[in-house]
Design a protein around this motif. Structure first.
Motif, PDB file in Angstrom:
ATOM      1  N   ALA A 212       0.836  -1.210   0.000  1.00 48.37           N
ATOM      2  CA  ALA A 212       0.000   0.000   0.000  1.00 48.37           C
ATOM      3  C   ALA A 212       0.868   1.257   0.000  1.00 48.37           C
ATOM      4  CB  ALA A 212      -0.932  -0.008   1.213  1.00 48.37           C
ATOM      5  N   ILE A 213       1.966   1.220   0.738  1.00 47.08           N
ATOM      6  CA  ILE A 213       2.861   2.382   0.782  1.00 47.08           C
ATOM      7  C   ILE A 213       3.509   2.602  -0.592  1.00 47.08           C
ATOM      8  CG2 ILE A 213       5.058   3.221   1.736  1.00 47.08           C
ATOM      9  CD1 ILE A 213       4.137   1.969   4.445  1.00 47.08           C
ATOM     10  N   GLU A 214       3.902   1.515  -1.233  1.00 49.36           N
ATOM     11  CA  GLU A 214       4.459   1.641  -2.591  1.00 49.36           C
ATOM     12  C   GLU A 214       3.458   2.289  -3.533  1.00 49.36           C
ATOM     13  OE1 GLU A 214       7.066  -2.385  -2.638  1.00 49.36           O
ATOM     14  OE2 GLU A 214       6.080  -1.853  -4.534  1.00 49.36           O
ATOM     15  N   LEU A 215       2.199   1.872  -3.434  1.00 50.77           N
ATOM     16  CA  LEU A 215       1.157   2.448  -4.303  1.00 50.77           C
ATOM     17  C   LEU A 215       0.908   3.909  -3.964  1.00 50.77           C
ATOM     18  CD1 LEU A 215      -1.323  -0.547  -4.489  1.00 50.77           C
ATOM     19  CD2 LEU A 215      -0.131   0.521  -6.434  1.00 50.77           C
ATOM     20  N   SER A 216       0.982   4.249  -2.692  1.00 52.96           N
ATOM     21  CA  SER A 216       0.830   5.642  -2.299  1.00 52.96           C
ATOM     22  C   SER A 216       1.947   6.484  -2.927  1.00 52.96           C
ATOM     23  CB  SER A 216       0.868   5.755  -0.770  1.00 52.96           C
ATOM     24  OG  SER A 216       0.927   7.100  -0.368  1.00 52.96           O
ATOM     25  N   HIS A 224      -4.043   5.948   4.684  1.00 54.38           N
ATOM     26  CA  HIS A 224      -4.176   5.706   6.122  1.00 54.38           C
ATOM     27  C   HIS A 224      -4.444   4.216   6.314  1.00 54.38           C
ATOM     28  CE1 HIS A 224      -5.216   6.552  10.329  1.00 54.38           C
ATOM     29  NE2 HIS A 224      -6.242   5.755  10.168  1.00 54.38           N
ATOM     30  N   VAL A 225      -3.622   3.560   7.124  1.00 55.93           N
ATOM     31  CA  VAL A 225      -3.758   2.129   7.363  1.00 55.93           C
ATOM     32  C   VAL A 225      -4.588   1.925   8.628  1.00 55.93           C
ATOM     33  CG1 VAL A 225      -2.558  -0.052   7.720  1.00 55.93           C
ATOM     34  CG2 VAL A 225      -1.491   1.751   6.314  1.00 55.93           C
ATOM     35  N   VAL A 226      -5.723   1.241   8.495  1.00 61.66           N
ATOM     36  CA  VAL A 226      -6.596   1.038   9.660  1.00 61.66           C
ATOM     37  C   VAL A 226      -6.083  -0.124  10.516  1.00 61.66           C
ATOM     38  CG1 VAL A 226      -8.649   1.987   8.521  1.00 61.66           C
ATOM     39  CG2 VAL A 226      -8.198  -0.464   8.384  1.00 61.66           C
ATOM     40  N   TRP A 232       5.947  -4.325  13.060  1.00 64.17           N
ATOM     41  CA  TRP A 232       6.427  -4.122  11.691  1.00 64.17           C
ATOM     42  C   TRP A 232       5.565  -3.119  10.933  1.00 64.17           C
ATOM     43  CZ3 TRP A 232      10.477  -4.359   8.857  1.00 64.17           C
ATOM     44  CH2 TRP A 232      11.510  -5.239   9.190  1.00 64.17           C
ATOM     45  N   GLY A 233       4.276  -3.217  11.134  1.00 66.66           N
ATOM     46  CA  GLY A 233       3.376  -2.275  10.470  1.00 66.66           C
ATOM     47  C   GLY A 233       3.667  -0.847  10.897  1.00 66.66           C
ATOM     48  N   MET A 234       3.833  -0.647  12.204  1.00 65.40           N
ATOM     49  CA  MET A 234       4.155   0.688  12.716  1.00 65.40           C
ATOM     50  C   MET A 234       5.451   1.196  12.109  1.00 65.40           C
ATOM     51  SD  MET A 234       1.877   1.832  14.802  1.00 65.40           S
ATOM     52  CE  MET A 234       2.820   3.145  15.580  1.00 65.40           C
ATOM     53  N   ARG A 235       6.436   0.289  12.034  1.00 66.59           N
ATOM     54  CA  ARG A 235       7.747   0.686  11.538  1.00 66.59           C
ATOM     55  C   ARG A 235       7.692   1.109  10.065  1.00 66.59           C
ATOM     56  NH1 ARG A 235      12.828  -3.266  12.622  1.00 66.59           N
ATOM     57  NH2 ARG A 235      14.251  -2.416  11.052  1.00 66.59           N
ATOM     58  N   LEU A 236       6.949   0.354   9.267  1.00 68.01           N
ATOM     59  CA  LEU A 236       6.839   0.703   7.841  1.00 68.01           C
ATOM     60  C   LEU A 236       6.176   2.072   7.667  1.00 68.01           C
ATOM     61  CD1 LEU A 236       5.737  -2.749   6.387  1.00 68.01           C
ATOM     62  CD2 LEU A 236       7.916  -1.574   5.962  1.00 68.01           C
ATOM     63  N   ILE A 237       5.173   2.349   8.489  1.00 62.78           N
ATOM     64  CA  ILE A 237       4.479   3.641   8.384  1.00 62.78           C
ATOM     65  C   ILE A 237       5.415   4.776   8.803  1.00 62.78           C
ATOM     66  CG2 ILE A 237       2.586   4.996   9.392  1.00 62.78           C
ATOM     67  CD1 ILE A 237       1.035   2.242   9.485  1.00 62.78           C
ATOM     68  N   ARG A 238       6.160   4.589   9.889  1.00 64.70           N
ATOM     69  CA  ARG A 238       7.124   5.616  10.320  1.00 64.70           C
ATOM     70  C   ARG A 238       8.179   5.873   9.245  1.00 64.70           C
ATOM     71  NH1 ARG A 238       4.396   8.072  13.822  1.00 64.70           N
ATOM     72  NH2 ARG A 238       4.032   7.052  15.796  1.00 64.70           N
ATOM     73  N   GLU A 239       8.670   4.804   8.667  1.00 64.72           N
ATOM     74  CA  GLU A 239       9.701   4.959   7.621  1.00 64.72           C
ATOM     75  C   GLU A 239       9.138   5.718   6.429  1.00 64.72           C
ATOM     76  OE1 GLU A 239      12.286   0.936   8.657  1.00 64.72           O
ATOM     77  OE2 GLU A 239      11.181   1.040   6.755  1.00 64.72           O
ATOM     78  N   LEU A 245       6.425  10.584   2.641  1.00 66.23           N
ATOM     79  CA  LEU A 245       5.144  10.142   2.087  1.00 66.23           C
ATOM     80  C   LEU A 245       3.997  10.531   3.014  1.00 66.23           C
ATOM     81  CD1 LEU A 245       6.039   6.604   0.704  1.00 66.23           C
ATOM     82  CD2 LEU A 245       6.011   8.798  -0.487  1.00 66.23           C
ATOM     83  N   ASP A 246       2.826  10.738   2.416  1.00 67.07           N
ATOM     84  CA  ASP A 246       1.657  11.181   3.185  1.00 67.07           C
ATOM     85  C   ASP A 246       0.881   9.951   3.658  1.00 67.07           C
ATOM     86  OD1 ASP A 246      -0.366  12.586   4.324  1.00 67.07           O
ATOM     87  OD2 ASP A 246      -0.694  13.912   2.613  1.00 67.07           O
ATOM     88  N   VAL A 247       1.449   9.290   4.659  1.00 68.34           N
ATOM     89  CA  VAL A 247       0.954   7.990   5.131  1.00 68.34           C
ATOM     90  C   VAL A 247       0.772   8.062   6.640  1.00 68.34           C
ATOM     91  CG1 VAL A 247       1.576   5.560   5.421  1.00 68.34           C
ATOM     92  CG2 VAL A 247       2.089   6.724   3.260  1.00 68.34           C
ATOM     93  N   SER A 248      -0.313   7.463   7.127  1.00 64.37           N
ATOM     94  CA  SER A 248      -0.553   7.403   8.568  1.00 64.37           C
ATOM     95  C   SER A 248      -1.163   6.055   8.913  1.00 64.37           C
ATOM     96  CB  SER A 248      -1.484   8.546   8.999  1.00 64.37           C
ATOM     97  OG  SER A 248      -2.716   8.479   8.282  1.00 64.37           O
ATOM     98  N   GLY A 249      -1.306   5.812  10.212  1.00 66.58           N
ATOM     99  CA  GLY A 249      -1.911   4.553  10.651  1.00 66.58           C
ATOM    100  C   GLY A 249      -2.597   4.743  11.990  1.00 66.58           C
ATOM    101  N   GLU A 250      -3.397   3.770  12.338  1.00 67.63           N
ATOM    102  CA  GLU A 250      -4.137   3.808  13.603  1.00 67.63           C
ATOM    103  C   GLU A 250      -4.022   2.446  14.256  1.00 67.63           C
ATOM    104  OE1 GLU A 250      -8.102   4.291  11.886  1.00 67.63           O
ATOM    105  OE2 GLU A 250      -8.496   2.156  12.173  1.00 67.63           O
ATOM    106  N   THR A 251      -4.254   2.412  15.580  1.00 69.75           N
ATOM    107  CA  THR A 251      -4.484   1.127  16.229  1.00 69.75           C
ATOM    108  C   THR A 251      -5.704   1.258  17.126  1.00 69.75           C
ATOM    109  OG1 THR A 251      -3.430  -0.780  17.260  1.00 69.75           O
ATOM    110  CG2 THR A 251      -2.974   1.375  18.248  1.00 69.75           C
TER     111      THR A 251
END
Ligand SMILES: [Zn+2]
Length: 436
Positions: A212-216, A224-226, A232-239, A245-251
């Motif tokens: 998803a990040i590659e596509l973004s 935004h990853v729900v 690992w997911g957190m780490r990929l979003i931080r990177e 990149l305009d990427v975020s996530g939630e838990t």
């Protein structure tokens, strides 16, 4: 109206202050505000910006025996929430067309006790609906990278995702993804709780978030990853963020509070996808910028038994998010305000919410933090009053929730203002949008 002498908590800090409200808005925050109007004595109490739950499934119209807008929004108000954004499933019809959007908006206007926004859906074949849905006022779009669990909301294959994200970038909107790679999901080896957990491995989330990040990156689409469940997911979003990149996530609270070994004890009420993970995953998830409930209820019979291949997946929890976080010492009070309100308003472009400051909506949670308790079934206001959180420690008794300066009752439809995030790159129209 003046709320007098409370301890005001915002993402910026904690201070003792009065809050003056005129109409539906905050007009002043400060010490010893003058006023001859109604007063609420908040001394000894805390005042938070009303929570914004950007991930709930209230299922109306269509599956109202699982949850409905009146019960769901009342539960939110009881737990300090003043705004929600409803997912495009499991209501019927799913919110992938303007006709379905119009039906849902009518139901929301009729029944919601707090303010609300609506997510649209991206599914194979509905790309022509994205622009009209943006014009109608959707907050953004949700797509599944794996089967959603209901046939009427199919997964988006990589081509649907790529084309959809190009379109969404052009529209200045945002895509939310349920990120599990279907190629890495396994057939459960048995019917037990751990068989279910092992059938949805962390590698499935990791691979899907990376894709998803590659596509973004390739499309310039805000992402935004729900319900991120893994370190690992957190780490990929931080990177990705560090790479611009305009990427975020939630838990969600259930990923913070429970591990995979807890699922057998918790039973069907704890089944959700992705499943609970390990202690080290939970450690990483406490650094999330956004925490939402993913309230996805059903009837109790669908949670019964011990055959995890048959139990419906989804957590009932939206009433307890703030109180669960406050019972845990991991986040200080300003951080709680940030992850449940301020960061969500900023990320999704919700103007006038998420803060206690003048010219903001008077959406406030007045709460007694001296009060500690546990989640009890008899206190839950859901259509189906049960929760995986029953018995969990909570902190904070709701004294009053104000929505636009008044009691919860008749929520207003909110639509995104100009998005606050910068367009990643590649789309000349990204960021400003074309919505009306
Ligand atoms: Zn969900």
């Amino acid at each position: 109206m003046i709320i007098r002498g409370g301890t005001v908590v915002t993402a910026r800090g904690v201070e003792t202050a009065d809050i003056a409200i005129a109409g539906s808005q905050i007009v002043a925050v400060g010490l010893n505000l003058a006023g001859d109007s109604d007063e609420i004595d908040a001394s000894g109490l805390h005042v938070f910006p009303g929570g914004i739950d950007s991930h709930v499934h209230f299922n109306e119209p269509g599956r109202t025996e699982w949850e409905d807008i009146a019960h769901g929004s009342a539960a939110l108000a009881a737990g300090g929430y003043t705004t929600f954004i409803d997912m495009p499933l499991n209501n019927l019809p799913v919110t992938t067309t303007v006709e379905a959007f119009d039906l849902k908006l009518e139901a929301m206007k009729r029944s919601s006790k707090v303010d609300f926004g609506l997510w649209g859906g991206l599914v194979p074949g509905n790309i022509d609906q994205l622009e009209p849905l943006v014009r109608r006022g959707v907050m953004g779009f949700k797509a599944f990278m794996c089967p959603s669990g209901i046939d009427e909301f199919p997964a988006s294959d990589p081509i649907t995702l790529r084309n959809g994200m190009k379109r969404i970038a052009d529209l200045g909107s945002i895509l939310l993804v349920h990120a599990e790679d279907p190629a890495r999901l396994l057939m459960p080896r048995g019917t037990g709780a751990l068989d279910f957990v092992h059938s949805r491995p962390p590698s499935a989330e990791r691979a899907a978030i990376a894709q998803a990040i590659e596509l973004s990156d390739a499309t310039g689409c805000r992402l935004h990853v729900v319900h991120v469940s893994t370190a690992w997911g957190m780490r990929l979003i931080r990177e990705a963020q560090q790479n611009g990149l305009d990427v975020s996530g939630e838990t969600c609270p259930h990923y913070l509070l429970y591990g995979e070994l807890d699922l057998e004890r918790l039973g069907g009420a704890g089944k959700c996808a992705p499943p609970f993970r390990t202690a080290s995953d939970r450690e990483a998830l406490w650094t999330a910028d956004v925490i939402v409930s993913d309230h996805s209820p059903c009837t109790l019979d669908l949670k019964a038994g011990d055959d995890f291949t048959r139990i419906w997946g989804g957590i009932s929890g939206c009433q307890s998010t703030l109180q669960l976080l406050l019972a845990n010492d991991r986040l200080d009070l300003p951080k709680v305000a940030a992850v449940t309100s301020t960061n969500i308003a900023r990320r999704f472009g919700i103007a006038g919410k998420g803060d206690i400051a003048s010219a903001h909506d008077a959406d406030l949670w007045i709460v007694d933090l001296k009060s500690e308790d546990v989640v009890r079934r008899e206190d839950l206001l859901y259509r189906n009053a049960f929760s995986v959180h029953e018995g969990q420690r909570i902190r904070g008794r709701t004294v009053k929730t104000l929505v636009g300066g008044g009691d919860p009752g008749s929520g207003r439809f909110i639509r995104p203002e100009r998005h606050s995030g910068q367009p990643a790159r590649g789309s000349s129209q990204g960021g400003t949008g074309t919505r009306s």
